[in-house]
Design a protein around this motif. Structure first.
Motif, short mmCIF file in Angstrom:
data_model
loop_
_atom_site.label_atom_id
_atom_site.label_comp_id
_atom_site.label_asym_id
_atom_site.label_seq_id
_atom_site.Cartn_x
_atom_site.Cartn_y
_atom_site.Cartn_z
N GLN A 40 9.51 8.54 5.09
CA GLN A 40 8.06 8.61 5.27
C GLN A 40 7.35 7.61 4.35
O GLN A 40 6.40 6.95 4.77
CB GLN A 40 7.55 10.02 5.00
CG GLN A 40 7.90 11.01 6.09
CD GLN A 40 7.52 12.42 5.73
OE1 GLN A 40 7.54 12.81 4.57
NE2 GLN A 40 7.19 13.21 6.74
N ASN A 53 7.80 4.26 5.86
CA ASN A 53 6.91 4.11 7.01
C ASN A 53 5.47 3.86 6.57
O ASN A 53 4.77 3.02 7.14
CB ASN A 53 6.95 5.37 7.89
CG ASN A 53 8.25 5.53 8.62
OD1 ASN A 53 9.00 4.58 8.80
ND2 ASN A 53 8.54 6.75 9.03
N LYS A 54 5.04 4.58 5.54
CA LYS A 54 3.68 4.41 5.03
C LYS A 54 3.49 3.01 4.47
O LYS A 54 2.46 2.36 4.71
CB LYS A 54 3.39 5.46 3.96
CG LYS A 54 1.95 5.49 3.51
CD LYS A 54 1.68 6.67 2.59
CE LYS A 54 0.19 6.80 2.36
NZ LYS A 54 -0.13 8.03 1.63
N TYR A 87 -1.38 3.64 8.71
CA TYR A 87 -0.69 4.93 8.54
C TYR A 87 -1.71 6.06 8.65
O TYR A 87 -2.78 6.01 8.07
CB TYR A 87 0.02 4.97 7.18
CG TYR A 87 1.05 6.07 7.07
CD1 TYR A 87 2.30 5.95 7.65
CD2 TYR A 87 0.76 7.24 6.38
CE1 TYR A 87 3.25 6.95 7.55
CE2 TYR A 87 1.71 8.26 6.27
CZ TYR A 87 2.95 8.11 6.86
OH TYR A 87 3.88 9.10 6.76
N ASP A 125 -3.33 9.60 8.09
CA ASP A 125 -3.39 10.79 7.25
C ASP A 125 -3.64 11.99 8.14
O ASP A 125 -4.37 11.90 9.13
CB ASP A 125 -4.52 10.68 6.22
CG ASP A 125 -4.16 9.77 5.05
OD1 ASP A 125 -2.96 9.66 4.73
OD2 ASP A 125 -5.09 9.19 4.46
N ASP A 149 0.05 16.72 3.30
CA ASP A 149 1.26 15.92 3.23
C ASP A 149 2.36 16.71 3.94
O ASP A 149 2.96 17.61 3.36
CB ASP A 149 1.62 15.65 1.77
CG ASP A 149 2.77 14.69 1.60
OD1 ASP A 149 3.05 13.93 2.54
OD2 ASP A 149 3.38 14.70 0.53
N THR A 198 6.64 14.25 10.50
CA THR A 198 5.65 13.32 11.03
C THR A 198 6.35 12.24 11.84
O THR A 198 7.55 12.01 11.70
CB THR A 198 4.84 12.64 9.91
OG1 THR A 198 5.72 11.88 9.09
CG2 THR A 198 4.08 13.66 9.06
N SER A 208 4.19 6.79 12.42
CA SER A 208 2.80 6.44 12.16
C SER A 208 2.16 7.35 11.11
O SER A 208 1.05 7.11 10.66
CB SER A 208 1.98 6.56 13.45
OG SER A 208 1.93 7.92 13.87
N GLY A 209 2.87 8.42 10.74
CA GLY A 209 2.33 9.37 9.78
C GLY A 209 1.73 10.59 10.45
O GLY A 209 1.53 11.61 9.81
#
Length: 164
Positions: free
Chosen positions: A49, A52-53, A60, A62, A71, A75, A78-79
């Protein structure tokens, strides 16, 4: 405490919307001991993750619910959160492919979890705490489906006591 997973929230799908909610009871907010294997998997997922972020930068996503950022463990790259129904739908596809005509929800795996733990002789109080039930009767009455092998084992134990 090391090797624990803390459960504070639930991502749910209800009335056509995905939302963050609190578990039903205070007892449902809990920490559960996890194995080194599961801990390692979660750490690997977390590192993925973060990667990815870093790759997605400002793109990304939220996960915001009611103005609060969460958090999440599960995911997409893309987040963005993974829709809670995804796993239920995947289970349905697997069952259909296996020609098993049963309606099984992801949540139903709790029943399996409790039954398998009972079969292995795990104390009912431990199972209650792992499932986050306020009342042990909930665990005993709803989630601990007794199967024939457990009935047979109980009969054999009783027979051994009476033989002596």
């Amino acid at each position: 405490m090391i090797n624990t997973l803390t459960i504070k929230n639930n991502l749910i799908y209800t009335n056509g919307y995905v939302k963050m909610s609190s578990p039903k009871t205070i007892e449902s907010q809990r920490s559960v001991y996890i194995s080194n294997f599961i801990l390692s998997l979660l750490k690997t997922l977390h590192h993925k993750q973060l990667e990815n972020k870093s790759n997605a930068k400002e793109f990304y996503k939220d996960n915001m619910f009611d103005g609060k950022r969460y958090d999440l463990i599960m995911t997409w790259c893309s987040g963005k959160y993974i829709h809670p129904m995804l796993y239920t739908n995947k289970i349905k596809k697997v069952l259909k492919a296996a020609k098993i005509n049963k309606n099984v929800r992801f949540h139903d795996l709790r029943h399996t979890n409790a039954t398998l733990l009972l079969q292995q002789g795990t104390d009912l109080k431990v199972i209650q705490e792992r499932l986050g039930h306020k009342d042990i009767a909930t665990t005993a009455n709803i989630y601990s489906h007794v199967n024939k092998s457990m009935q047979k084992a109980a009969t054999e134990k009783l027979l051994n006591i009476l033989k002596d």
